[in-house]
Design an enzyme around this catalytic site. Structure first.
Site, PDB file in Angstrom:
ATOM      1  N   HIS A 121       0.871  -1.181   0.000  1.00 21.56           N
ATOM      2  CA  HIS A 121       0.000   0.000   0.000  1.00 21.56           C
ATOM      3  C   HIS A 121       0.911   1.235   0.000  1.00 21.56           C
ATOM      4  CE1 HIS A 121      -2.832   2.949   1.782  1.00 21.56           C
ATOM      5  NE2 HIS A 121      -3.804   2.114   1.471  1.00 21.56           N
ATOM      6  N   LYS A 224     -10.507  -0.873  10.275  1.00 16.67           N
ATOM      7  CA  LYS A 224     -10.579  -2.077   9.439  1.00 16.67           C
ATOM      8  C   LYS A 224     -10.835  -3.313  10.293  1.00 16.67           C
ATOM      9  CE  LYS A 224      -7.339  -0.050   6.153  1.00 16.67           C
ATOM     10  NZ  LYS A 224      -8.184   0.337   5.033  1.00 16.67           N
TER      11      LYS A 224
HETATM   12  C1  LIG Z   1      -2.579  -2.883   3.551  1.00 18.48           C
HETATM   13  C2  LIG Z   1      -2.900  -1.488   4.003  1.00 18.48           C
HETATM   14  N1  LIG Z   1      -1.932  -0.745   4.554  1.00 18.48           N
HETATM   15  C3  LIG Z   1      -2.157   0.497   4.993  1.00 18.48           C
HETATM   16  C4  LIG Z   1      -3.392   1.081   4.866  1.00 18.48           C
HETATM   17  C5  LIG Z   1      -3.596   2.470   5.381  1.00 18.48           C
HETATM   18  O1  LIG Z   1      -4.470   2.461   6.477  1.00 18.48           O
HETATM   19  P1  LIG Z   1      -4.972   3.818   7.121  1.00 18.48           P
HETATM   20  O2  LIG Z   1      -5.512   4.648   5.992  1.00 18.48           O
HETATM   21  O3  LIG Z   1      -6.036   3.388   8.086  1.00 18.48           O
HETATM   22  O4  LIG Z   1      -3.814   4.458   7.792  1.00 18.48           O
HETATM   23  C6  LIG Z   1      -4.420   0.368   4.271  1.00 18.48           C
HETATM   24  C7  LIG Z   1      -5.740   0.978   4.035  1.00 18.48           C
HETATM   25  O5  LIG Z   1      -6.444   0.634   3.115  1.00 18.48           O
HETATM   26  C8  LIG Z   1      -4.171  -0.960   3.844  1.00 18.48           C
HETATM   27  O6  LIG Z   1      -5.135  -1.711   3.282  1.00 18.48           O
END
Ligand SMILES: Cc1ncc(COP(=O)(O)O)c(C=O)c1O
Length: 410
Positions: A121, A224
């Site tokens: 991500h 999540k």
């Molecule tokens: C694998 C992964 N990493 C990081 C994130 C980032 O999460 P956040 O926006 O809650 O900080 C996400 C969000 O979709 C994710 O799916």
């Protein structure tokens, strides 16, 4: 312990609503899960009976609020089989990774190396690119396999004596692939490097023993895993945290401040500058207890069955035409319930919009994983991601709607 999808569904007030004249089929859980009564009530109860700032006040509400905040930390620690001191509340995965990129990253020298992967991500890429620009580190990328997993065979060639950190996604938000942590941890530690995992997509799927898993840092988000927005966690081993310089400075993270200098509080508060997201932490504490109340093995079987039904249904819709391209492992082994696919000739946004007309909530686009999209020569995919409250009706609504969308769009 119980597991009855219909009863679980009834615990989520938002799932009782309709969308465009249809029951809501919420399949965008990798973006954000919904909250059960247990979490909503915990947050409401806190805000209406105990709301106050934490850690310093001596009046009744301040003491109750502090106790609730620290109790929530204890619940999260138990969920991870970790110590409370090792649980740092952040605003989410992104801020947890940025914390490490700053605090640990500031101890790196020019030429030190960080390894990530093409599956990450953006929140596990951009902070390291920013560190590269700040400190002159070298950033290396592990490739992905055709199945949308990190290619672990490539690790040996990338690890060197200069590797300081390897930061990988535990479960991909695009392909659902789950990393074999044990297969990499020993190799990474053998060169003296540390392992960080982005656990954003893992945490909704039950408690686990984090300290024995082999990671040194672990990041995740409450929203999540059935908890509110604005709360997340960075876990790290106590001995690592003790040596780590603080990230942000401000109130709540100090012991004493004079004109000349500041002495910092002990962990975990040293890393929690300013007023933290208190009610959100209480909500996260309630969410982990709610997840723990489920029968974990039946929850896992339920989600594997739904994932299999989705994969089989997509293959049936394709009718061997090669129209639907799956992005991710072909089966349900070592994968979480995230299914991404592209349909030749149909834009993911158009598919999502048409499916919304059937009450089906999906996600379309690059999913904050543009490097991965490039690897597969795609600009985006359509993604269905499942949670414990999803049912076969949700999956079937997706497949029926998609069938119609494909006929109209291709
Ligand atoms: C694998 C992964 N990493 C990081 C994130 C980032 O999460 P956040 O926006 O809650 O900080 C996400 C969000 O979709 C994710 O799916």
């Amino acid at each position: 312990m119980s597991f009855d999808p219909a009863a679980i569904r009834a615990e989520f007030p938002i799932l009782q609503r309709e969308v465009r004249g249809h029951p809501l089929h919420y399949l965008d859980n990798a973006a954000t899960t919904q909250m059960p009564h247990a979490v909503l009530n915990a947050v409401h109860d806190h805000e209406t009976k105990h709301r106050a700032n934490v850690l310093r006040g001596v009046h009744t509400l301040a003491e109750e609020s502090t106790e609730a905040y620290e109790q929530a930390r204890g619940h999260v620690a138990r969920f991870l089989s970790a110590r409370s001191e090792e649980v740092i509340f952040t605003s989410g995965t992104t801020s947890a990774i940025n914390l490490v990129a700053h605090s640990l990253g500031n101890t790196f020298a020019e030429g030190d190396e960080v390894i990530v992967s093409d599956l990450e991500h953006h929140s596990n890429i951009v902070p390291w690119q920013m560190l590269r620009d700040r400190k002159g580190i070298v950033l290396k990328f592990l490739p992905v396999t055709n199945e949308g997993r990190i290619d672990l065979d490539a690790l040996d060639a990338l690890l060197t004596a200069r590797t300081r950190l390897v930061s990988l996604v535990h479960v991909s938000n695009v392909t659902g692939a789950e990393l074999d942590v044990r297969a990499v941890a020993e190799k990474i530690h053998a060169v003296g490097a540390k392992l960080m995992l982005d656990g954003a997509q893992r945490m909704a799927h039950g408690p686990f023993d984090l300290p024995t898993m082999g990671a040194d840092f672990y990041a995740f988000s409450g929203h999540k895993m059935y908890a509110p927005n604005g709360i997340g966690v960075l876990w790290a081993r106590q001995e690592i945290l003790e040596d780590l310089p603080p990230f942000q400075g401000g109130g709540e993270m100090i012991l004493a401040v004079t004109r000349e200098k500041t002495t910092f509080a002990a962990i975990p508060h040293r890393f929690e500058a300013g007023t933290p997201p208190i009610a959100q932490a209480v909500g996260l504490g309630a969410a982990v207890r709610w997840i723990e109340s489920l029968d974990q093995s039946r929850a896992e079987s339920h989600l594997k069955a739904l994932t299999g039904r989705t994969l089989d249904g997509l293959a049936t819709l394709d009718k061997g035409r090669g129209l639907i391209q799956m992005l991710g492992p072909s089966g349900t082994q070592a994968r979480m319930p995230v299914v991404s696919f592209s349909v030749n000739g149909a834009h993911p946004h158009d598919i999502c919009q048409m499916l919304d007309g059937f009450g089906v909530a999906l996600r379309g686009g690059h999913h904050c994983a543009q490097i991965l999209m490039d690897c597969f020569d795609l600009t985006g995919t359509t993604r269905a991601s499942l949670a414990v409250y999803n049912t076969t009706e949700d999956v079937d609504a997706l497949l029926t709607g998609l069938d119609q969308a494909i006929s109209r769009l291709t």
